[in-house]
Design an enzyme around this catalytic site. Structure first.
Site: not given
Length: 290
Positions: A136, A150
Site C-alpha cells: 500500500s 493513486y
C-alpha cells in the site's frame, strides 16, 4: 524455514529489491512482471541469474493472472506467500484525470490485486495456510494534494485487505499491509499524468504546482539518505519470517517524519476494530487460525 513466494511488479522499485533480498535470505521466489522478452528482458535475465523463477503476469488480464499463478505454483512446487506489489502512481490535479485515467489506475492497484487473490486464495484455503502481503502506501492512510487517483486506489486497497483479513483468518490465511512512504525508486519515473489538461487555464499558475512539488520532494529524498528503499524490502522479509499469528496487520515504513504519525493512527484503528468486533462477538476473526 525457506518460503515459496510469488511477487508481482518485480521489474523495478520495491519489487526488484524485494526479490533480491528474499533470494539472499534463502527463499524461493517467482518474480512476475509484464513483457519479460521485451522491455523487461534485462531485469528478468538479472533476476533469473540471481535464482528467481521468472513468470509473465499482467495483473490487468484475467487469463494472464490465472496462467501465471499456475506456472508459479508449478515452478516452485507450491506456494506460501503472495506479495501484491504491482502498482501505478499518478501526479496532477485530480480534476484533470479522466474516468478512463482512474480506471487505468484502479485496474492495476485494486482490480489487479483482486485477480491475483482470486487465483491464489483457493490454493491457500485448500492447504489451510498462506500469507498475502499488500504494498500500500502512507497515502493509503492520508491524503496529500496531486496524487488523487493513486490515493483513492490505495484507500480502496486497504479496505480490500481488511476484508480478506477477517474472511480468510479462519482458513489459516494471514493478510498484511506494508505502507511505504516516498522513496527514490523508478516508481516516480512512471507516474501517470492526467489525460485532460484543457482545464489548466481555470487553475492559473496553481496548475504548475504538482510538477514543482514533485521536484521539491525528490530533493528532499536526495538530502535524506536514510530513506533507503532497501528498508522496504527488508520490511517484507521481516514480515515473511515472523511466526504465524505474530505479524502486525499494518507496517508503516518511512524515515522522514511520517511513519510515527501513521503508526499511531494504525494502532488506534486496531483498537477500534477490536472493540467493534468484540461487541459483535466476532473478535476471533481478527486473529489467524494457527
Amino acid at each position: 524455514m525457506a518460503k515459496k513466494i510469488l511477487i508481482t511488479g518485480a521489474s523495478g522499485g520495491f519489487g526488484k529489491l524485494t526479490v533480491l533480498t528474499l533470494l539472499q535470505k534463502g527463499h524461493q521466489v517467482a518474480a512476475s512482471m509484464r513483457d519479460i522478452n521485451g522491455k523487461n528482458k534485462n531485469v528478468a535475465d538479472e533476476l533469473r541469474k540471481a535464482g528467481a523463477k521468472i513468470i509473465e503476469i499482467d495483473v490487468t488480464d484475467d487469463t494472464s493472472v490465472t496462467n501465471g499463478v499456475n506456472s508459479a505454483i508449478s515452478d516452485l512446487d507450491g506456494l506460501d506467500v503472495l506479495i501484491n506489489n504491482a502498482g501505478l502512481g499518478v501526479l496532477g490535479m485530480q480534476e484533470f484525470f479522466t474516468p478512463a485515467d482512474f480506471q487505468k489506475v484502479f485496474d492495476i492497484n485494486v482490480f489487479g490485486v483482486q485477480r491475483m487473490n482470486r487465483a491464489v486464495v483457493p490454493y491457500f484455503r485448500e492447504k489451510k495456510n498462506g500469507l498475502i502481503i499488500y504494498t500500500s502506501s502512507l497515502l493509503g492512510r492520508i491524503a496529500l494534494p496531486f496524487y488523487g487517483a493513486y490515493q483513492a486506489s490505495k484507500w480502496a486497497l486497504e479496505a480490500l485487505a481488511e476484508n480478506y483479513r477477517v474472511e480468510l483468518s479462519g482458513f489459516g490465511i494471514e493478510n498484511c499491509i506494508v505502507e511505504p512512504g516516498g522513496y527514490p525508486t523508478a516508481f516516480s519515473d512512471n507516474l501517470l499524468r492526467p489525460s485532460d489538461n484543457s482545464r489548466e487555464l481555470g487553475y492559473g499558475d496553481f496548475a504548475k504546482v504538482p510538477e514543482a512539488a514533485l521536484h521539491n520532494f525528490e530533493n528532499v529524498l536526495k538530502n535524506n539518505p536514510q530513506q533507503n528503499p532497501q528498508k522496504v524490502a527488508d520490511a517484507f522479509a521481516e514480515l515473511i519470517e515472523k511466526p504465524k499469528g505474530d505479524k502486525s496487520f499494518r507496517t508503516a515504513v518511512d524515515f522522514i517524519g511520517m511513519a510515527d504519525h501513521i503508526q499511531n493512527y494504525n494502532e488506534h484503528l486496531e483498537q477500534i476494530m477490536t472493540g467493534l468486533y468484540t461487541n459483535f462477538g466476532t473478535q476471533g476473526m481478527l486473529s489467524v487460525r494457527k
